[in-house]
Design an enzyme around this catalytic site. Structure first.
Site: not given
Ligand SMILES: Cc1cc2nc3c(=O)[nH]c(=O)nc-3n(C[C@H](O)[C@H](O)[C@H](O)COP(=O)(O)OP(=O)(O)OC[C@H]3O[C@@H](n4cnc5c(N)ncnc54)[C@H](O)[C@@H]3O)c2cc1C
Ligand SMILES: *[C@@H]1O[C@H](CO)[C@@H](O)[C@H](O)[C@H]1NC(C)=O
Ligand SMILES: *[C@@H]1O[C@H](CO)[C@@H](O)[C@H](O)[C@H]1NC(C)=O
Ligand SMILES: *[C@@H]1O[C@H](CO)[C@@H](O)[C@H](O)[C@H]1NC(C)=O
Length: 579
Positions: A515, A559
Site C-alpha cells: 500500500h 487499503h
Molecule cells: C498485489 C497487490 C495487492 C494489493 N491489494 C490491494 C487491495 O486489496 N486493496 C487496496 O485498496 N489496495 C491494494 N493494493 C494497492 C493498490 O493496488 C495501489 O495502491 C494502487 O493501485 C496504486 O495506484 P497508482 O495509480 O498509484 O499506481 P499503479 O496502480 O501501480 O499504476 C501505475 C501504472 O504506471 C505504469 N508505469 C510505471 N512506470 C512507468 C513508466 N516508466 N512508463 C510507463 N508506465 C509506467 C505501471 O505499469 C502501472 O500501470 C495492492 C497492490 C498490489 C500490487
C-alpha cells in the site's frame, strides 16, 4: 429523399464500423499517428492514469495520450477472475520488484509487486475496498492548507467513482451488511459484497463482536468514514468480475473516443524541458527500450505523471528532478533541485498470514465461465476488524499517537475465513506506521530497477504497536463464540515469549500489504518540503503534475486504492478547470 436517407444510414454504419476497428489502443509507440498533437500526455495506466485520461477526454475538444509500460488488459480472462488473486495471476503482468535488504526485517529483501498492465496494480490486486477514516483526508487538507481535500468536500468525488452493485449472483440478501447511505450507485468502479456467506466463520465473528460484554463492536459499513469495529469486507468487483481502473474507466466506449489515444508496451524513461525558453517548462516525454533509440512526444498543455508510488519518483529522478546530492552520486545531471522526491514512503506492515484453503479450480472455473458466480468471484475473507490501541499502550505512551484522529484505526485484523473448516487465523496490519522509506535510482540507466527501501520497523513505535495488535487479535479469538475452533498461524503470544525472541520472530516473518504512498508528497503552496502543491503541480516547474498514490502524505488507515480513486477524480477536475 430515400437515397439521401440511405446515404446517411450507410455513413452512420460506416462510422460505427470504422470506430469499432480503430479502437485507439496502439501496441507500439511507432504505431501512433505521426504529427498528432496532444493537449495532455498521461504517463502510466493505473488508477491515476485511467481516471485522468478518461475524464479529460470526456471533452471531445481535448486530446489525450495515455502511455502505459505494460500490455493491454483487454480480453485477458486471468485478470477478470477475482479468485485468481494472488497466485493465479500471471507474472507477465508484474514489475517483479524486490526491496533492498530491510534492516528492520532481519536483513531480508522482500518482493514488492506492482501491476505492469493497463489498470496498473488494480489489475492484479486483492480488490479490498476500504476508504479509511474521514480524518485521514482531513489531514491532507491540513498538510496542504486546501479544504478541497477534506472528506466532506471530497464526498462528491467519492460517489462519482463508485457504482455499488451489491453481492454477485443476487441470490442472497445483504441487508444489514452495509449502509446504503455510504455508497455511490452511478459511478464507474463496481464495488460489492461477497457472493457467498454468511459462513459459519462469519457468524462466529459477528457473535464475538456483537456480544454486549465484548470490548469489540459491529460496524455496519467500513466505508462511512468511521471504520472502527468488525465490518463486512467490500470488494472492487461486481457481476463476478474484477473492476480494475481500466475496466471501469477505459471502457470500449471510452477507448473509441477519437480524441483519446492509448499506447501500451511503452516505457517512459524521462520527462524533459520543452523548447529553449525555460528549463523549467517540462512538457516533453521520452520513451524507449533498453537497446533501442529514445523518442519524444510533447504535450501542448501538461504532462501528468501517474506511474505510481514507485514509478513516478523513478521517472523524476531519471530526469534530474530530485535531491541534487543523490543525483550527482549516480551521474544524473540536475535539472531541478527538489529534495523530497522519493522520500517519506509510507506503507503497511503485516504479520504473517496463512494460505487459503484450496478450491476445486476446474469446477470453480467452469461455474465462473458459465454464470460469473462461485468461489472464483471472491479473493479474500469476508470480515475485517479495525481497532485502536489503548492510549496507555506502550507504543503510544513512548512515541505518541500518529493516527489522524479518534476514528482512525491503528490496527487492522485481517480475519481469515478461507483457511479451512473450524479454523481461525488472521494477520495484524499496522495502519499508522511511523517508519518511513525511500525510492531511489541505482544508476543513470532508466531501465535499471529502482531501489525500494520500505524502512519497515525502523521506528520503535511500529514493533510495539504490532505487538499490541496481536494481543488484540488474541482477545478477539478468545471469545467463547470460537469454541471448537483451532488456531492456525496466529503469531506467537508476545506475553508467552521472551521480549527479544518475539521481536526477532516478528521481524523474520513481517511482510507488506503493498500500500505504499508518499514518495512525491503534497504540501502547502510555497512550502519548501514536499514535491507537489495542493493542486498536484510539481513545485518550481511548469507543465508537470502528479496524480497517483505517491502524492498522499500518510498511508490511509485503509487499503490504499479507494483513496487514490477519490484523489484522481478531484485531480481530473483541477486539471479541467486549469487550477
Ligand atoms: C498485489 C497487490 C495487492 C494489493 N491489494 C490491494 C487491495 O486489496 N486493496 C487496496 O485498496 N489496495 C491494494 N493494493 C494497492 C493498490 O493496488 C495501489 O495502491 C494502487 O493501485 C496504486 O495506484 P497508482 O495509480 O498509484 O499506481 P499503479 O496502480 O501501480 O499504476 C501505475 C501504472 O504506471 C505504469 N508505469 C510505471 N512506470 C512507468 C513508466 N516508466 N512508463 C510507463 N508506465 C509506467 C505501471 O505499469 C502501472 O500501470 C495492492 C497492490 C498490489 C500490487
Ligand atoms: C516480470 O517477469 C515475467 C516473467 O516471470 C516477465 O514476463 C515480465 O515481463 C517481467 N516484468 C517486467 C516489467 O519486466
Ligand atoms: C463444541 O462441540 C461440542 C461437541 O461436539 C458441542 O456440544 C458444542 O455445542 C460445540 N460448541 C459450539 C460453540 O459450537
Ligand atoms: C518528509 O519527511 C521529512 C523527514 O521526516 C520531513 O522533513 C519532510 O517535511 C517530509 N516531507 C513531507 C512532504 O511531508
Amino acid at each position: 429523399m430515400k437515397s439521401t436517407f440511405a446515404t446517411l444510414l450507410s455513413f452512420v454504419l460506416l462510422t460505427v464500423h470504422v470506430a469499432n476497428v480503430s479502437a485507439t489502443v496502439y501496441q507500439t509507440f511507432d504505431a501512433l499517428p505521426q504529427n498528432k498533437q496532444f493537449d495532455y500526455i498521461v504517463v502510466g495506466g493505473g488508477i491515476g492514469g485511467s481516471v485522468v485520461a478518461s475524464r479529460l477526454s470526456e471533452n471531445l475538444f481535448t486530446s489525450v495520450l495515455l502511455i502505459e509500460a505494460g500490455p493491454d488488459d483487454e480480453n485477458e480472462e486471468d485478470l477478470a477472475i477475482p479468485g485468481n488473486y494472488p497466485n493465479s495471476i500471471p507474472r507477465r503482468f508484474h514489475w517483479n520488484f524486490t526491496t533492498t535488504p530491510q534492516e528492520g526485517l532481519g536483513g531480508r529483501s522482500i518482493d514488492y509487486d506492482r501491476g505492469y498492465v493497463l489498470g496498473g496494480s488494480t489489475s492484479v490486486n486483492g480488490m479490498v475496498y476500504t476508504r479509511g477514516a474521514a480524518e485521514d483526508y482531513d489531514r491532507w487538507a491540513k498538510v496542504t492548507g486546501d479544504l478541497g481535500w477534506t472528506w466532506a468536500l471530497l464526498w462528491p468525488y467519492t460517489i462519482k467513482h463508485e457504482k455499488f452493485t451489491g453481492a454477485t449472483g443476487g441470490e442472497r440478501s445483504i441487508a444489514g451488511q452495509y449502509n446504503p447511505l455510504s455508497h455511490g450507485y452511478f459511478g464507474k468502479s463496481k464495488v460489492g459484497l461477497p457472493w457467498s456467506g454468511p459462513t459459519e466463520f462469519d457468524n462466529r465473528a459477528m457473535a464475538a463482536a456483537k456480544d454486549p460484554k465484548s470490548e469489540f463492536k459491529f460496524n455496519l459499513d467500513l466505508n462511512s468514514g468511521n471504520p472502527l469495529g468488525l465490518t463486512w469486507t467490500q470488494s472492487m468487483s461486481g457481476d463476478g468480475e474484477r473492476s480494475s481502473a481500466s475496466k471501469a474507466y477505459l471502457t470500449p466506449d471510452v477507448r473509441r473516443r477519437p480524441n483519446l489515444h492509448v499506447v501500451v508496451n511503452t516505457q517512459v524513461t524521462r520527462v524533459l524541458a520543452t523548447g529553449q525558453a525555460s528549463k523549467k517548462d517540462i512538457r516533453t516525454v521520452e520513451v524507449g527500450t533498453p537497446n533501442g533509440p529514445r523518442k519524444t512526444v510533447t504535450a501542448m498543455q501538461e504532462v501528468i505523471l501517474s506511474a505510481g508510488t514507485i514509478g513516478t519518483p523513478q521517472i523524476l529522478l531519471n530526469s534530474g528532478i530530485g535531491d541534487s546530492a543523490e543525483l550527482n552520486a549516480v551521474g544524473v545531471p540536475v535539472v531541478h533541485q527538489l529534495k523530497d522526491v522519493g522520500k517519506n514512503l509510507s506503507d503497511h506492515i503485516s504479520t504473517d498470514r496463512p494460505d487459503p484453503a484450496p478450491v476445486d479450480r476446474d469446477a470453480a472455473l467452469a461455474q465462473w465461465r458459465a454464470s460469473r458466480t462461485g468461489p472464483l468471484t471472491e479473493a479474500v475473507g469476508h470480515t475485517v476488524m479495525w481497532s485502536r490501541l489503548d492510549k496507555n499502550s506502550d507504543a503510544i505512551k513512548a512515541h505518541g499517537d500518529p493516527s489522524s484522529g479518534a476514528n482512525a484505526p491503528h490496527i487492522e485484523l485481517f480475519l481469515l475465513s478461507n483457511i479451512g473448516n473450524q479454523m481461525y487465523g488472521g494477520a495484524a496490519v499496522l495502519m499508522t506506521p511511523q517508519s518511513r522509506g525511500t525510492v531511489k535510482i541505482a544508476s543513470s540507466n532508466p531501465f535499471d530497477k529502482p531501489l525500494i527501501d520500505l524502512g519497515f520497523l525502523t521506528h520503535p513505535f511500529d514493533i510495539l504497536a504490532l505487538k499490541d495488535g496481536i494481543r488484540t487479535m488474541k482477545r478477539f479469538f478468545a471469545h467463547s463464540a470460537w469454541a471448537n475452533y483451532t488456531a492456525t498461524n496466529v503469531s506467537p503470544d508476545p506475553d508467552a515469549m521472551g521480549e527479544g525472541e518475539w521481536e526477532g520472530f516478528t521481524r523474520s516473518v513481517g511482510g507488506t500489504t503493498l500500500h505504499a504512498v508518499g514518495t512525491c508528497s503534497m504540501s502547502k503552496k510555497g512550502a519548501s518540503n514536499g514535491v507537489v502543491d495542493p493542486n498536484l503541480k510539481v513545485k518550481g516547474l511548469k507543465g508537470l503534475r502528479i496524480v497517483d498514490g505517491s502524492v498522499i502524505p500518510f498511508v490511509p488507515t485503509g487499503h490504499s486504492m479507494a483513496a487514490i480513486y477519490i484523489l484522481s477524480e478531484r485531480a481530473s477536475d483541477l486539471i479541467k478547470w486549469r487550477l
